[in-house]
Design a protein around this motif. Sequence first.
Motif, mmCIF file in Angstrom:
data_model
loop_
_atom_site.group_PDB
_atom_site.id
_atom_site.type_symbol
_atom_site.label_atom_id
_atom_site.label_comp_id
_atom_site.label_asym_id
_atom_site.label_seq_id
_atom_site.Cartn_x
_atom_site.Cartn_y
_atom_site.Cartn_z
ATOM 1 N N ASP A 81 64.530 -46.169 -0.557
ATOM 2 C CA ASP A 81 64.087 -45.006 -1.327
ATOM 3 C C ASP A 81 64.097 -43.756 -0.449
ATOM 4 O O ASP A 81 63.548 -43.766 0.669
ATOM 5 N N PRO A 82 64.740 -42.651 -0.873
ATOM 6 C CA PRO A 82 64.833 -41.439 -0.044
ATOM 7 C C PRO A 82 63.476 -40.823 0.281
ATOM 8 O O PRO A 82 63.291 -40.265 1.373
ATOM 9 N N VAL A 83 62.508 -40.904 -0.639
ATOM 10 C CA VAL A 83 61.178 -40.346 -0.373
ATOM 11 C C VAL A 83 60.493 -41.127 0.744
ATOM 12 O O VAL A 83 59.917 -40.542 1.673
ATOM 13 N N MET A 84 60.547 -42.459 0.670
ATOM 14 C CA MET A 84 59.938 -43.295 1.695
ATOM 15 C C MET A 84 60.654 -43.144 3.035
ATOM 16 O O MET A 84 60.030 -43.125 4.097
ATOM 17 N N THR A 85 61.988 -43.020 2.964
ATOM 18 C CA THR A 85 62.761 -42.846 4.201
ATOM 19 C C THR A 85 62.388 -41.546 4.903
ATOM 20 O O THR A 85 62.193 -41.505 6.128
ATOM 21 N N ALA A 86 62.283 -40.452 4.130
ATOM 22 C CA ALA A 86 61.911 -39.162 4.715
ATOM 23 C C ALA A 86 60.515 -39.221 5.336
ATOM 24 O O ALA A 86 60.273 -38.691 6.427
ATOM 25 N N THR A 87 59.595 -39.879 4.635
ATOM 26 C CA THR A 87 58.231 -40.006 5.162
ATOM 27 C C THR A 87 58.209 -40.838 6.434
ATOM 28 O O THR A 87 57.512 -40.491 7.405
ATOM 29 N N ILE A 120 45.318 -33.876 19.410
ATOM 30 C CA ILE A 120 46.756 -33.789 19.666
ATOM 31 C C ILE A 120 47.529 -34.595 18.632
ATOM 32 O O ILE A 120 48.513 -34.116 18.049
ATOM 33 N N MET A 121 47.084 -35.825 18.381
ATOM 34 C CA MET A 121 47.785 -36.673 17.422
ATOM 35 C C MET A 121 47.694 -36.084 16.016
ATOM 36 O O MET A 121 48.681 -36.072 15.266
ATOM 37 N N LEU A 122 46.527 -35.593 15.638
ATOM 38 C CA LEU A 122 46.372 -34.958 14.332
ATOM 39 C C LEU A 122 47.300 -33.759 14.182
ATOM 40 O O LEU A 122 47.914 -33.551 13.135
ATOM 41 N N THR A 123 47.415 -32.973 15.261
ATOM 42 C CA THR A 123 48.263 -31.780 15.213
ATOM 43 C C THR A 123 49.714 -32.136 14.983
ATOM 44 O O THR A 123 50.415 -31.474 14.193
ATOM 45 N N THR A 124 50.209 -33.184 15.637
ATOM 46 C CA THR A 124 51.625 -33.567 15.468
ATOM 47 C C THR A 124 51.904 -33.981 14.024
ATOM 48 O O THR A 124 52.960 -33.647 13.472
ATOM 49 N N PHE A 125 50.970 -34.683 13.389
ATOM 50 C CA PHE A 125 51.191 -35.110 11.999
ATOM 51 C C PHE A 125 51.023 -33.957 11.020
ATOM 52 O O PHE A 125 51.719 -33.895 10.001
ATOM 53 N N VAL A 126 50.116 -33.028 11.325
ATOM 54 C CA VAL A 126 49.989 -31.844 10.477
ATOM 55 C C VAL A 126 51.274 -31.009 10.527
ATOM 56 O O VAL A 126 51.761 -30.529 9.499
ATOM 57 N N ILE A 127 51.830 -30.867 11.721
ATOM 58 C CA ILE A 127 53.096 -30.124 11.862
ATOM 59 C C ILE A 127 54.206 -30.835 11.090
ATOM 60 O O ILE A 127 55.039 -30.191 10.430
ATOM 61 N N ALA A 128 54.241 -32.171 11.162
ATOM 62 C CA ALA A 128 55.259 -32.937 10.426
ATOM 63 C C ALA A 128 55.128 -32.690 8.926
ATOM 64 O O ALA A 128 56.137 -32.481 8.223
ATOM 65 N N ALA A 129 53.904 -32.667 8.414
ATOM 66 C CA ALA A 129 53.687 -32.409 6.983
ATOM 67 C C ALA A 129 54.117 -30.990 6.615
ATOM 68 O O ALA A 129 54.722 -30.769 5.554
ATOM 69 N N LEU A 130 53.824 -30.022 7.497
ATOM 70 C CA LEU A 130 54.210 -28.635 7.230
ATOM 71 C C LEU A 130 55.728 -28.469 7.213
ATOM 72 O O LEU A 130 56.273 -27.707 6.406
ATOM 73 N N VAL A 131 56.419 -29.187 8.086
ATOM 74 C CA VAL A 131 57.884 -29.129 8.112
ATOM 75 C C VAL A 131 58.458 -29.692 6.814
ATOM 76 O O VAL A 131 59.373 -29.111 6.209
ATOM 77 N N LEU A 132 57.928 -30.830 6.379
ATOM 78 C CA LEU A 132 58.388 -31.421 5.120
ATOM 79 C C LEU A 132 58.143 -30.460 3.953
ATOM 80 O O LEU A 132 58.998 -30.292 3.078
ATOM 81 N N PHE A 133 56.959 -29.833 3.966
ATOM 82 C CA PHE A 133 56.625 -28.901 2.887
ATOM 83 C C PHE A 133 57.512 -27.658 2.937
ATOM 84 O O PHE A 133 57.995 -27.181 1.898
ATOM 85 N N ALA A 134 57.754 -27.136 4.143
ATOM 86 C CA ALA A 134 58.535 -25.903 4.289
ATOM 87 C C ALA A 134 59.972 -26.092 3.834
ATOM 88 O O ALA A 134 60.571 -25.180 3.238
ATOM 89 N N PHE A 135 60.543 -27.257 4.088
ATOM 90 C CA PHE A 135 61.931 -27.523 3.704
ATOM 91 C C PHE A 135 62.032 -28.207 2.335
ATOM 92 O O PHE A 135 63.107 -28.659 1.950
ATOM 93 N N ARG A 136 60.893 -28.277 1.637
ATOM 94 C CA ARG A 136 60.839 -28.840 0.286
ATOM 95 C C ARG A 136 61.422 -30.259 0.226
ATOM 96 O O ARG A 136 62.198 -30.604 -0.678
ATOM 97 N N ILE A 137 61.061 -31.042 1.219
ATOM 98 C CA ILE A 137 61.489 -32.438 1.262
ATOM 99 C C ILE A 137 60.391 -33.299 0.640
ATOM 100 O O ILE A 137 59.231 -33.228 1.038
ATOM 101 N N GLU A 138 60.756 -34.086 -0.348
ATOM 102 C CA GLU A 138 59.767 -34.944 -0.992
ATOM 103 C C GLU A 138 59.307 -36.044 -0.039
ATOM 104 O O GLU A 138 60.119 -36.635 0.677
#
Length: 461
Positions: A81-87, A120-138
């Motif tokens: 599934d592309p959504v699961m793969t992206a995540t 530090i770990m929280l920050t890396t995952f927050v940045i990952a979520a922001l990148v997904l959101f910014a590029f409109r990746i499901e």
Amino acid sequence: MFCFSDILAVPASPGLWPCVHRLYFGKRRRNPVEQDPQPIHVRRPFSPVRTIIHYGLAWTLVVFVPLVAYDQLDAVEAFTDPVMTATAIAATVALHIGLYLVGRVLNLPGTRGTVHGVPIMLTTFVIAALVLFAFRIEYSRIFLLYSTIVATLYAVRMHWSNPNRIGQTFHVVPFGKARRMKDIGNIPHETMSVPKIPEGDRISIVADFRADLPDEWERLLATASLAGVPVYHYKQLLESLTGQVKIEHLSENSFGSLIPNQSYTPVKRLIDIVGSIIAIILTLPVMLALMLLIWLEDRQSPFYIQTRTGHGGRPFRMYKFRSMTSRPPAKGDAARDDAITKDDDKRITRIGRVIRKVRLDELPQLFNVLKGEMSLIGPRPEANQLAEWYEEHLAFYSYRNIVKPGLTGWAQVNQGHVATLEDIDIKLQYDFYYIKYFSFWLDVLIVMRTIHTVVTGFGSK
């Protein structure tokens, strides 16, 4: 540098070269411009196999387990599934960057997984979520949330369950200044009585490599090193355990060329510019509100401008929110006493007591940072009257000015606000540690500990 361990195909532990060199070639003469090694980390040597297992276990728990769980639910083909793969890709990248950063920071003195690894770990995952959101990746929010929680818990585990930090005993060679190890509390150590490798699994030997050791003790250090037992020079071990550097003689040249890491300086300046601009924009409403509150309290200027000693010993005008009652400038010894903040100082205003506790009075110094007079991180600048007094009584005090003063620093997060000469001497040792190990990773740790300091009000007056 040539080492006998290269011939014997045995990994050299810290301190192997000095004792082997002296054992086979006589007493070692220290080159006055030779640099000491990097800070010692009381850990096992790097193992690629252990690292692969470590990262693999983390990836299995954080990424692979939720993929299998989703796949078993038959609601989605998780592995295609592309959504699961992206995540999964986002979680994998965030996890590995987080593990690397946490590992580097937790090598520094005074770190704790909960306080420093978690943000530090929280920050890396927050940045990952922001990148997904910014590029409109499901992506799957539940999947990413699970990965964030498990990765954060794993960051805590990296510290408190690390076998390198459990059961470590330091065996001290009873010559020279190595006996200073007994001055450190909560560090298991034993003074050796005979030149024999101690028994046990988690052992290390500490010696003063500059002391005039008897031949049988030098032979012990060489034998222990070749047997894979860590052998540390007492001074570097003390630095890594306490986060302090004490200069005893300039001839020892503990700082090598007496200049901090120049390759990091331009990067640090770029961080200062970008960071100060962002911080000014974010805190501008707070600063405007504080200006109004301070003015309303006594109808006096909300700002306090004081001349302080900066980079290279050059004076500069430092900005602060006024937290004390307005008063005419003092002169002579009275000016020095006036510059010292005492416990329960009666000059502190009601608003001042609040903003000093959470360090909001320092916010205007963001403009000093933007102007290049200060850095976000560095030794705190002292009032000129105090700097002159300290320099008269403390050797090498002016050396702290070789880097730009900062909004926060290594001494502040370890010691807090101090004023007596005895406390300033300890503060100076923290400043020297920062200068000697001047790096991005140490700055990251200071930022993490500053957040903790602001929340708890540690060291405020």
